[in-house]
Design a protein around this motif. Structure first.
Motif, PDB file in Angstrom:
ATOM      1  N   LEU A 388      -5.308 102.625  84.894  1.00 42.06           N
ATOM      2  CA  LEU A 388      -5.396 101.622  83.845  1.00 42.06           C
ATOM      3  C   LEU A 388      -4.007 101.155  83.434  1.00 42.06           C
ATOM      4  O   LEU A 388      -3.154 101.956  83.035  1.00 42.06           O
ATOM      5  CB  LEU A 388      -6.121 102.212  82.628  1.00 42.06           C
ATOM      6  CG  LEU A 388      -6.180 101.337  81.372  1.00 42.06           C
ATOM      7  CD1 LEU A 388      -7.039 100.100  81.625  1.00 42.06           C
ATOM      8  CD2 LEU A 388      -6.721 102.134  80.190  1.00 42.06           C
ATOM      9  N   ALA A 389      -3.756  99.842  83.542  1.00 46.73           N
ATOM     10  CA  ALA A 389      -2.497  99.277  83.060  1.00 46.73           C
ATOM     11  C   ALA A 389      -2.490  99.302  81.539  1.00 46.73           C
ATOM     12  O   ALA A 389      -3.480  98.947  80.892  1.00 46.73           O
ATOM     13  CB  ALA A 389      -2.338  97.852  83.570  1.00 46.73           C
ATOM     14  N   THR A 390      -1.361  99.736  80.969  1.00 49.32           N
ATOM     15  CA  THR A 390      -1.267  99.812  79.515  1.00 49.32           C
ATOM     16  C   THR A 390      -0.262  98.832  78.946  1.00 49.32           C
ATOM     17  O   THR A 390      -0.360  98.455  77.780  1.00 49.32           O
ATOM     18  CB  THR A 390      -0.862 101.228  79.066  1.00 49.32           C
ATOM     19  OG1 THR A 390       0.441 101.522  79.560  1.00 49.32           O
ATOM     20  CG2 THR A 390      -1.851 102.258  79.594  1.00 49.32           C
ATOM     21  N   GLY A 391       0.736  98.447  79.746  1.00 49.08           N
ATOM     22  CA  GLY A 391       1.756  97.545  79.236  1.00 49.08           C
ATOM     23  C   GLY A 391       2.604  98.172  78.158  1.00 49.08           C
ATOM     24  O   GLY A 391       3.231  97.483  77.363  1.00 49.08           O
ATOM     25  N   ALA A 392       2.647  99.517  78.119  1.00 52.66           N
ATOM     26  CA  ALA A 392       3.368 100.212  77.057  1.00 52.66           C
ATOM     27  C   ALA A 392       4.872 100.118  77.213  1.00 52.66           C
ATOM     28  O   ALA A 392       5.611 100.303  76.255  1.00 52.66           O
ATOM     29  CB  ALA A 392       2.955 101.681  77.024  1.00 52.66           C
TER      30      ALA A 392
END
Length: 425
Positions: A388-392
């Motif tokens: 899952l991509a979080t973009g954190a």
């Protein structure tokens, strides 16, 4: 997270709490062939293909539409349906006309409810208990001929398993399972199990399609009585469930309640030969180019699969020829079991170009799915590795991921996936 995600509980006004009942206070906006969805890369059309079945001519119709109206590709969904993306403004009428001429729109009022997934190799490889594709054809005709059935949601799913267990676990609202010794779809005999809302009844094979329709209509009555706007059987509130025995009796169908045998879930159909005269190939990340679609032809029959592949009956192309076109023809190929959502730039909700990461995924026995946001669109059923991509981190939103819930920087993604795909829990 090595499991299928729980059922979505979204409503039009937000997400209810854990113990709150789901309320659907808007209509189902699931896209279809006539109701197009606007995405960041243009409009999207989703074409229901009962049992995944296509003729050579229909494959050519889709390939031409993809080239001339869309982005040049044909997507294969987790229900064995087809998607066209990148469609331009004002092309809906032209697309519909092409689909009508190709025999792909038998009912414009029912086109979104023709969600019928069936064992893709039924009748081709000598396995299973009968050719449930015969049931598919009859049930599709019954659905299209029943005005009341048009009220079903575009997400309501019929699953027809030939007894091998390959599609029985795909989350059907109504499931038909060919019983051992059955001649599926034959008036000469045989039997089927019909499952819905935790109930299982045995009916004759000849009555199986009518039984599936009767149960679906009973669901509509139950959903109306519940008043929560449920789209799927699992969304019915506690205390509400279709009364299968009563519905079948009212339809004149003899049925006997039985204990569910809990057919084991078989592994997804692997790429490679199926018996002597059929072949299964996978489309990389579930997308066929128009050239790849044409490379499949001619064949006696084409069936799109829930594993984003294509079963070819009596193909003329060899596995080597199809592999040369970029299709996956061997069970040990690195691309086997790798899926991804649309990601950037096609989807505004995505935090990363997850498809670019997915093409570099390391091989492993467990399926892996790459998601650009928490919706996890198109994820597989059963046991799978969740990326899952979080973009954190990073300014572009594609610097960090969760792999089975564990924070993972992009620089370590390959190693983390390699470990997860070979780990069972």
């Amino acid at each position: 997270m090595l499991a299928a995600m729980p059922a979505s509980r979204h409503t039009s006004s937000g997400r209810p709490g854990q113990d709150e009942p789901l309320i659907r206070d808007r209509g189902d906006a699931c896209p279809g062939a006539l109701r197009l969805h606007r995405a960041d890369d243009g409009f999207l059309a989703r074409l229901r293909l009962p049992g995944g079945r296509l003729t050579d001519h229909q494959v050519e119709v889709l390939a031409a539409a993809a080239e001339e109206l869309g982005d040049g590709g044909i997507g294969i969904t987790s229900r064995g349906n087809a998607e066209l993306r990148g469609l331009g403004d004002g092309c809906g009428a032209e697309l519909a006309a092409r689909l009508r001429r190709g025999g792909l729109l038998p009912s414009e009022t029912h086109e979104r409810v023709r969600n019928l997934v069936a064992s893709p190799a039924a009748g081709l490889d000598g396995l299973g208990h009968g050719d449930v594709q015969l049931w598919v054809r009859e049930l599709d005709g019954l659905l299209c001929a029943t005005p009341r059935a048009a009220a079903l949601s575009g997400r309501f799913l019929f699953v027809l398993d030939d007894g091998r267990g390959d599609v029985a676990g795909l989350g059907g609202d109504v499931t038909l399972l060919a019983a051992e010794g059955s001649a599926a779809g034959s008036a000469e005999g045989g039997a089927a199990l019909i499952r819905c809302a935790g109930q299982t009844l045995r009916v004759s094979g000849a009555d199986a399609p009518r039984a599936a329709l009767a149960v679906a209509l009973a669901f509509l009555d139950t959903a109306e009585a519940a008043g929560n706007g449920a789209w799927r059987v699992r969304e019915l509130p506690e205390g509400y469930a279709p009364e299968l025995a009563a519905a079948l009796s009212a339809a004149g169908i003899a049925a006997k309640p039985v204990q569910d045998p809990q057919t084991p879930q078989a592994a997804p159909l692997a790429p490679g030969p199926l018996g002597a005269d059929a072949l299964h190939v996978l489309a990389p990340l579930g997308r066929l180019t128009a050239a790849q679609a044409r490379a499949l032809l001619p064949a006696a029959e084409v069936r799109l699969t829930p594993w984003r592949g294509v079963v070819l009956a009596e193909p003329t192309a060899t596995p080597a020829e199809l592999a040369a076109h970029g299709l996956v023809t061997a069970p040990d190929a690195p691309a086997v079991g790798v899926t991804a959502c649309t990601g950037r730039p096609g989807c505004a909700k995505s935090l990363a170009d997850v498809r670019a990461e997915a093409v570099r995924a390391p091989a492993g026995p467990l399926p892996v799915h790459f998601s650009g946001c928490e919706r996890r669109c198109g994820h597989p059923h059963g046991t799978w590795v969740d990326v899952l991509a979080t973009g954190a981190t990073g300014t572009t939103g594609d610097g960090a991921y969760l792999v089975n819930g564990a924070p993972t920087p992009r620089t370590s993604l390959h190693e983390a996936i390699a470990t997860a795909r070979t780990t069972t829990r």
